[in-house]
Design a protein around this motif. Structure first.
Motif, PDB file in Angstrom:
ATOM      1  N   GLN A  41       0.818  -1.219   0.000  1.00  0.00           N
ATOM      2  CA  GLN A  41       0.000   0.000   0.000  1.00  0.00           C
ATOM      3  C   GLN A  41       0.850   1.267   0.000  1.00  0.00           C
ATOM      4  O   GLN A  41       0.329   2.357  -0.173  1.00  0.00           O
ATOM      5  CB  GLN A  41      -0.916   0.031   1.234  1.00  0.00           C
ATOM      6  CG  GLN A  41      -2.021  -0.981   1.196  1.00  0.00           C
ATOM      7  CD  GLN A  41      -2.838  -0.985   2.486  1.00  0.00           C
ATOM      8  OE1 GLN A  41      -2.621  -0.186   3.376  1.00  0.00           O
ATOM      9  NE2 GLN A  41      -3.773  -1.915   2.563  1.00  0.00           N
ATOM     10  N   ASN A  42       2.153   1.113   0.215  1.00  0.00           N
ATOM     11  CA  ASN A  42       3.036   2.267   0.331  1.00  0.00           C
ATOM     12  C   ASN A  42       4.236   2.164  -0.604  1.00  0.00           C
ATOM     13  O   ASN A  42       5.382   2.101  -0.162  1.00  0.00           O
ATOM     14  CB  ASN A  42       3.484   2.430   1.789  1.00  0.00           C
ATOM     15  CG  ASN A  42       2.332   2.834   2.684  1.00  0.00           C
ATOM     16  OD1 ASN A  42       1.848   3.956   2.610  1.00  0.00           O
ATOM     17  ND2 ASN A  42       1.853   1.912   3.494  1.00  0.00           N
ATOM     18  N   SER A  43       3.943   2.137  -1.897  1.00  0.00           N
ATOM     19  CA  SER A  43       4.951   2.222  -2.961  1.00  0.00           C
ATOM     20  C   SER A  43       5.867   1.016  -3.090  1.00  0.00           C
ATOM     21  O   SER A  43       6.949   1.134  -3.664  1.00  0.00           O
ATOM     22  CB  SER A  43       5.827   3.475  -2.770  1.00  0.00           C
ATOM     23  OG  SER A  43       5.041   4.614  -2.640  1.00  0.00           O
ATOM     24  N   ASN A  89      12.937   4.116   5.436  1.00  0.00           N
ATOM     25  CA  ASN A  89      14.338   4.468   5.158  1.00  0.00           C
ATOM     26  C   ASN A  89      14.729   4.110   3.728  1.00  0.00           C
ATOM     27  O   ASN A  89      15.437   4.856   3.062  1.00  0.00           O
ATOM     28  CB  ASN A  89      15.282   3.794   6.154  1.00  0.00           C
ATOM     29  CG  ASN A  89      15.231   4.446   7.514  1.00  0.00           C
ATOM     30  OD1 ASN A  89      14.846   5.606   7.651  1.00  0.00           O
ATOM     31  ND2 ASN A  89      15.604   3.701   8.538  1.00  0.00           N
ATOM     32  N   GLN A  90      14.267   2.960   3.254  1.00  0.00           N
ATOM     33  CA  GLN A  90      14.562   2.560   1.875  1.00  0.00           C
ATOM     34  C   GLN A  90      13.919   3.525   0.883  1.00  0.00           C
ATOM     35  O   GLN A  90      14.519   3.891  -0.121  1.00  0.00           O
ATOM     36  CB  GLN A  90      14.072   1.139   1.602  1.00  0.00           C
ATOM     37  CG  GLN A  90      14.992   0.090   2.150  1.00  0.00           C
ATOM     38  CD  GLN A  90      14.562  -1.328   1.802  1.00  0.00           C
ATOM     39  OE1 GLN A  90      13.580  -1.538   1.105  1.00  0.00           O
ATOM     40  NE2 GLN A  90      15.292  -2.292   2.303  1.00  0.00           N
ATOM     41  N   LEU A  91      12.690   3.940   1.167  1.00  0.00           N
ATOM     42  CA  LEU A  91      12.012   4.877   0.278  1.00  0.00           C
ATOM     43  C   LEU A  91      12.744   6.219   0.239  1.00  0.00           C
ATOM     44  O   LEU A  91      12.892   6.817  -0.832  1.00  0.00           O
ATOM     45  CB  LEU A  91      10.556   5.098   0.724  1.00  0.00           C
ATOM     46  CG  LEU A  91       9.586   3.947   0.463  1.00  0.00           C
ATOM     47  CD1 LEU A  91       8.210   4.287   1.007  1.00  0.00           C
ATOM     48  CD2 LEU A  91       9.503   3.605  -1.012  1.00  0.00           C
ATOM     49  N   SER A  94      15.837   5.966  -1.967  1.00  0.00           N
ATOM     50  CA  SER A  94      15.599   5.852  -3.412  1.00  0.00           C
ATOM     51  C   SER A  94      14.789   7.049  -3.924  1.00  0.00           C
ATOM     52  O   SER A  94      14.001   6.908  -4.837  1.00  0.00           O
ATOM     53  CB  SER A  94      14.881   4.544  -3.719  1.00  0.00           C
ATOM     54  OG  SER A  94      13.601   4.546  -3.122  1.00  0.00           O
ATOM     55  N   LYS A  95      15.022   8.192  -3.374  1.00  0.00           N
ATOM     56  CA  LYS A  95      14.323   9.454  -3.613  1.00  0.00           C
ATOM     57  C   LYS A  95      13.481   9.554  -4.882  1.00  0.00           C
ATOM     58  O   LYS A  95      12.546  10.332  -4.932  1.00  0.00           O
ATOM     59  CB  LYS A  95      15.330  10.606  -3.602  1.00  0.00           C
ATOM     60  CG  LYS A  95      15.937  10.838  -2.265  1.00  0.00           C
ATOM     61  CD  LYS A  95      17.049  11.840  -2.351  1.00  0.00           C
ATOM     62  CE  LYS A  95      17.806  11.860  -1.036  1.00  0.00           C
ATOM     63  NZ  LYS A  95      19.196  12.082  -1.152  1.00  0.00           N
TER      64      LYS A  95
END
Length: 193
Positions: A41-43, A89-91, A94-95
């Motif tokens: 649900q969150n990318s 943190n991973q998201l 990967s800006k």
């Protein structure tokens, strides 16, 4: 936190520390679906979720082995918060991705918040130690690795084909060098706030 009562879910922490296959499978069966759903649900996708779950289990295992982690909240809340933090943190790293977060699933358990924060500090300290360890010379790395695995310095010296006296002195110098590297890192001060 030592004055708080251990939660009955401590069995999951103990099971991970003992590499209990039944407990590890139970963690995947009971707690992974919520994390997978959240990440989807969150990318993210199911593969991202599996990576995050695996990394989180390794983190909890390391903390259970090294710090004798004491669970004072439900395992579900703690595990979910750690996975969520790892994913966020991973998201951030990967800006390129647009980040939309569904905050409805957040845990309201204070103990879980505190434990997950302590675990992320533990993880960051481990990462800093590993990074600085890699900057040591090969002789220091070999000696320290051997002394982590082998308890007796006499046996360490034999395995490296050096004298016992030299092994003790060199270990002391290597630990001093590693400590200096860690303390000199800008990351060190951020970990000790």
């Amino acid at each position: 936190m030592s004055d708080k009562k251990l939660h009955e879910d401590q069995k999951y922490i103990d099971g991970l520390a003992e590499n209990n296959a039944f407990i590890i499978q139970a963690i995947y069966d009971k707690f992974a679906p919520k994390v997978i759903n959240y990440i989807k649900q969150n990318s993210g996708d199911a593969y991202d979720a599996q990576d995050v779950i695996q990394e989180t289990i390794i983190t909890i295992y390391n903390q259970a082995k090294q710090k004798k982690l004491q669970l004072t909240c439900p395992f579900d809340a703690y595990f979910f918060l750690l996975c969520k933090r790892k994913w966020l943190n991973q998201l951030k790293k990967s800006k390129g991705k647009e980040v939309t977060i569904n905050e409805e699933v957040l845990s309201k358990d204070d103990d879980a918040q505190v434990l997950s924060f302590e675990t992320s500090i533990f993880e960051n300290k481990q990462a800093l130690f590993n990074e600085m360890f890699q900057q040591l010379g090969d002789a220091c790395k070999d000696l320290l690795k051997a002394s982590f695995k082998i308890k007796s310095m006499e046996d360490v010296a034999k395995s490296l084909d050096i004298t016992y006296a030299y092994a003790r002195k060199k270990k002391s110098l290597c630990i001093g060098q590693l400590t200096k590297l860690v303390k000199a890192s800008p990351k060190f001060n951020r970990l000790n706030y």
